[in-house]
Every structure is written in C-alpha cells, then in structure tokens.
Design a protein around this motif. Sequence first.
Motif, PDB file in Angstrom:
ATOM      1  N   LEU A  31      45.530  22.792  49.293  1.00 26.74           N
ATOM      2  CA  LEU A  31      45.967  23.689  48.225  1.00 26.74           C
ATOM      3  C   LEU A  31      46.842  22.953  47.222  1.00 26.74           C
ATOM      4  O   LEU A  31      46.733  23.162  46.004  1.00 26.74           O
ATOM      5  CB  LEU A  31      46.710  24.888  48.817  1.00 26.74           C
ATOM      6  N   LEU A  32      47.716  22.076  47.707  1.00 17.01           N
ATOM      7  CA  LEU A  32      48.603  21.358  46.794  1.00 17.01           C
ATOM      8  C   LEU A  32      47.804  20.496  45.822  1.00 17.01           C
ATOM      9  O   LEU A  32      48.127  20.405  44.639  1.00 17.01           O
ATOM     10  CB  LEU A  32      49.580  20.482  47.580  1.00 17.01           C
ATOM     11  N   HIS A  33      46.746  19.848  46.322  1.00 16.77           N
ATOM     12  CA  HIS A  33      46.004  18.908  45.496  1.00 16.77           C
ATOM     13  C   HIS A  33      44.920  19.560  44.645  1.00 16.77           C
ATOM     14  O   HIS A  33      44.651  19.114  43.531  1.00 16.77           O
ATOM     15  CB  HIS A  33      45.375  17.831  46.379  1.00 16.77           C
ATOM     16  N   GLN A  34      44.282  20.619  45.189  1.00 17.09           N
ATOM     17  CA  GLN A  34      43.133  21.161  44.460  1.00 17.09           C
ATOM     18  C   GLN A  34      43.125  22.679  44.352  1.00 17.09           C
ATOM     19  O   GLN A  34      42.150  23.248  43.868  1.00 17.09           O
ATOM     20  CB  GLN A  34      41.828  20.693  45.144  1.00 17.09           C
ATOM     21  N   GLY A  35      44.184  23.334  44.788  1.00 17.11           N
ATOM     22  CA  GLY A  35      44.236  24.785  44.683  1.00 17.11           C
ATOM     23  C   GLY A  35      44.584  25.243  43.281  1.00 17.11           C
ATOM     24  O   GLY A  35      44.788  24.439  42.361  1.00 17.11           O
ATOM     25  N   THR A  36      44.677  26.538  43.122  1.00 21.70           N
ATOM     26  CA  THR A  36      44.954  27.106  41.789  1.00 21.70           C
ATOM     27  C   THR A  36      46.435  27.375  41.565  1.00 21.70           C
ATOM     28  O   THR A  36      46.833  27.706  40.446  1.00 21.70           O
ATOM     29  CB  THR A  36      44.191  28.428  41.615  1.00 21.70           C
ATOM     30  N   VAL A  94      50.135  10.975  44.260  1.00 21.05           N
ATOM     31  CA  VAL A  94      48.864  11.628  43.952  1.00 21.05           C
ATOM     32  C   VAL A  94      49.105  13.006  43.346  1.00 21.05           C
ATOM     33  O   VAL A  94      48.409  13.416  42.409  1.00 21.05           O
ATOM     34  CB  VAL A  94      47.979  11.734  45.212  1.00 21.05           C
ATOM     35  N   LEU A  95      50.096  13.742  43.870  1.00 25.47           N
ATOM     36  CA  LEU A  95      50.414  15.047  43.285  1.00 25.47           C
ATOM     37  C   LEU A  95      50.813  14.901  41.820  1.00 25.47           C
ATOM     38  O   LEU A  95      50.519  15.774  40.996  1.00 25.47           O
ATOM     39  CB  LEU A  95      51.538  15.724  44.073  1.00 25.47           C
ATOM     40  N   MET A  96      51.458  13.805  41.500  1.00 22.25           N
ATOM     41  CA  MET A  96      51.883  13.570  40.130  1.00 22.25           C
ATOM     42  C   MET A  96      50.714  13.132  39.239  1.00 22.25           C
ATOM     43  O   MET A  96      50.450  13.731  38.194  1.00 22.25           O
ATOM     44  CB  MET A  96      52.966  12.494  40.089  1.00 22.25           C
TER      45      MET A  96
END
Length: 561
Positions: free
Chosen positions: A405-410, A453-455
């Motif tokens: 969810l953190l990487h590809q969720g809405t 990666v989140l950034m």
Amino acid sequence: MSAVSRATPDTLPAWQTLRTHAEQLKSIHLKQLFGDGGQRWEHFSRHVAGVTLDVSKQRWDEDTLEHLLALAQEAGVPAAIKALLSGKRVNTSEDRPALHTALRLPADASLELDGEDVVAAVHASLAEMEVLVARLHAGQWRGATGKPIRDVVNLGVGGSDLGPLMVTHALMDFRPQDIHRVEVHFASTMDGSQLADYLSRLNPETTLFVLSSKSFTTIDTLSNANTARDWLVGRLAEHGSSPVHAELVVRQHFIGVSACPEKMCEWGIAPEHQLRFWEWVGGRYSLWGTIGLPIALVVGMDNFRALLAGAHSMDEHFASAELMGNMPVLLALAGIWNVNFLDIRAHSILPYDGRLEHFAAYLEQLEMESNGKSVTRHGESVTYSTCPVLWGQLGPNAQHAFYQLLHQGTQPVACDFIAPLKRYDDVEDADTRAHLKAQHRLALSNCFAQSRVLMLGDDAIEDDGPRPEHKRYRGNQPSTTLLLDELTPTTLGALIALYEHKVFVQAVIWDINPFDQWGVELGKKIAGETQKLLEHEGDISRTDDSTRHLIEAFWAAENNV
C-alpha cells in the motif's frame, strides 16, 4: 497554553500563507526537491542526546519550514513550552498541570506546586520503589508460604501497560546479571485471556501481582486483579497442612501503584506495598515514575535512572533550543505540514529493530489519545484536521504485510523509520558477532532503501526499459528517519521524550488539550449499562435493534440454545 481566547489556528496569517505555499508545492515531486543540490541533510537534520532526526525526505523546502516556524510563533509555542515545564495548568479541562517532565528531573532541581516540593516528592517515590526492587532482586521478597518471588505480573491497561511493556521489551539486553532473576509479565485485556494463560503456568507461591491504576477504578484492571486475588487465595488456602489466611496472601502477593491510597487500602494492599502516583501525571505519560516499576524490575534501578536522564536531556533541549534547531518542534511541524496542508491523514511507525516491537502501539496511544480531539481548548468545534491515524509494525515484517500500500496504493502515508546505528558489539563469540552484525547491516540497508524508494519511486532504480504500470512506483511519499547512536536506556528515554514533546507542540498549534481523554468515558459508561443487560438486569427493549439481537445471541449461546 493559557485559557485566554485567541484566533483559531486556521485564521492565523502564517496558516494562510502556508495554504498558498502548499498549492505551489503540491505539484513538485520529492525527487525534484532533492535534485536541486545536496544541502537538504544540512538544512533538515538535527542530532540531540544520541538521536539523529532526518526530515529531509519530507515534501517541503526551506520556505515551507520558515512559514511553519512563523506559525509556531503565532500559535504561542515558545510560551507554551515554558508553561508546560514550569507546572502551569496546561490541562485546561481538568485544571491541572501536566508534569510528567518533573518525574525525570534530577534530585538537585527545584519545582514547587501548590506548596509541595515536587522534585523531593518524586525522588521519595523513586526511593520507595528502589526498596521494593532491591528486595525482589535480592530474593528477599517471599510469598505467603515463605518461597521467594520468581514471577511478577503487571495488571494495568493503557498507559499502565503500554509504556512499561514497550520499554521492558526494548531494554531486555540491559538486565542485570548479578541478581535474583524475576520474570516480568503483562496482563491488560479485560476478557482475562492473558491472565488465564499466566494462571495456568505460574506457581501461586512464587507469583507477585502489581496492580497499576491511577484512579484504582479501571474495570479492566480490577477485574483481572479480583481474579488473581481469588486464584491466589484459593490455591494457597489449600496449601499443605497449613492453610494461608487471605489477608496474608494479599499482603505478600500484591503491590499497588495509584494516585488513590485510600482505595488501595480498601482493596487490601498493605501501605508499605503502595507506590505513589500523582493526578498531575497522565497515564500515557507515566512510565517515568512508579508505573515504571516493571521496567526497574527488568533493567535495575541504575538503568531506570539512565532512562530518566535521557528523557531529561531531551527536556532540556526542548526548553532551551531555538525553534529552528528544536528537534521536537521540527518533528511536530512536519506532521502539521502533512496533515493540514498536504492532506496526508495516515502515519505509519516503522522500527527496524526487533527490540522496538511495541513502540508503534505505544505511540498509537500517546498520539491518538492525546490529540484525537475535535474541540478546541475553548470548547469550539475545530474546522481543520488534527491527529492523523497512526499504525505500525516492525519494518522488516511490515515490508511483507502493508508496504504494498505504501508503494503502490492510493493513500498518501507519512512514515517514521527508526533504527539504531550500532548493535551487537558486545556479543562475545566472534563468529556469532560477525553473523549478527551482518544481519544488523541487512536491517539498516532495508530501512534506508525503503525510505529512498518511497521518496523517489521509479527513479530509485536504473532504467531497465519499459515496464507495465503494475511494476511502476510513483514515489513522493514523505518520511522521517530517526537514528539512535545505540539503543540504550539513555537514548530510548530521549526518543520517547522527543515524541511526547512533538505531541504537545502539535496540540498547541491545533489549540487542543492533549492531556485529557474524555472520548473514552462515554464508552465506559454505556459498557457498564450493557453489562447489566447481559446479566438480565434492566429493560433490553430500550436498546437499538442491533444491540438487542446481539445480547439475545449471547443469551442463546450461554444457554446452549
């Protein structure tokens, strides 16, 4: 935080400036903010009391921080800090100070409240706690049948459970080696499931219970305590050929920690086995005092005092540092920016050290019980968002749970990554030490990589050609990284105090009271009334259709219908 009326936060000039500024910055990706030179670490990191704060991966720039600092000034944060630390009645709805910081003042400090020397009283309570700890660590505390205590079960809930549980787990490496070892356990659930497990395994002759309740009326804790008392009395009364009197059982097998000594006496706890708690300490801020007895039993009083010293060092920084360099203020402003201007209402706590397994749960209470408010200190409904929803888990485990969810969720989510820089230096066997230090490097590499990666999203990896959308990463998720030089009693104390003060600064800016929790009271009242209905007392027809059928389902199950 005086009761003097002022403009609501969202009408302050700096708030209006931030609204306009946010609209300009929302379209700028974090990778662009990092692409304009390499000075973000210098501008957006601080190191205090063995803790490094890196807020460079927040979606802000230097102008943002300047405007946020202006908001803190306009909201009265500097004066509020002084009011908190000096014992002013910052808990406005209950007309009390919030003096948890006094619990970690050194003995030579001075602070008077309503004619009482607070520092002397606090250190007297610590001395009483130290006596009890010393008896248990020397194997001199004996149960009603004469055997030394080997297991201690802490009965508490909320702040009387989460803080001590979190710290004892985090500092398990610091157990003294030259003592009579006492195992510490925690039971908090009102359904009795945790307690039932202990009662099935522990020896009543060698088990002591710590009954921790500020008011000594908390039904969750008292229900567990009554069950434990009956278990002890029933089992020990049958002991051998010499039945043990109930009063002796309670005397030798219970310690009480409360702000209500008269209620402890009524329950049967001996005065010399009672530890003092004050009304001016909120439960979720109480681990620093006698509620911390389980901590002292696990790590010893020297390490407990080091925990206090670490927190006090953060208090001193909070009191003296200018806002620009004030670590709790910066952490708080990052949250204000995310919640109120970037519309990020979710916040995940992600420690990369197994010893911090319970840290997220501790912060969930600290932040959401403190700042989960929708009414200002002046009784007016807020017109802006306050506390975000917090949740978390150990980072390495969470990577296999909700990082998708953190990487590809809405949903946009702000994250706090937490890790120690050094670990396992004291492992004696060289091969084992090398393996464990390699595992620590693995944890840190994941911690640093995930925030990167989140950034950056896709820009964190080399372009390997076209990829389908389901393999793409948008990035632009803000995060904070907190690094401890090492996880020790001192740095853990500083880290906890950092978050306490962050919560306070945000409450000041939101104009809410972080030291009450009226939101839980109605649920308790209705639960009491519902309990009577379950026991066939009262008129079930006066409840709603759903509740009525739920109660009837329980009755049917109870009667095997």
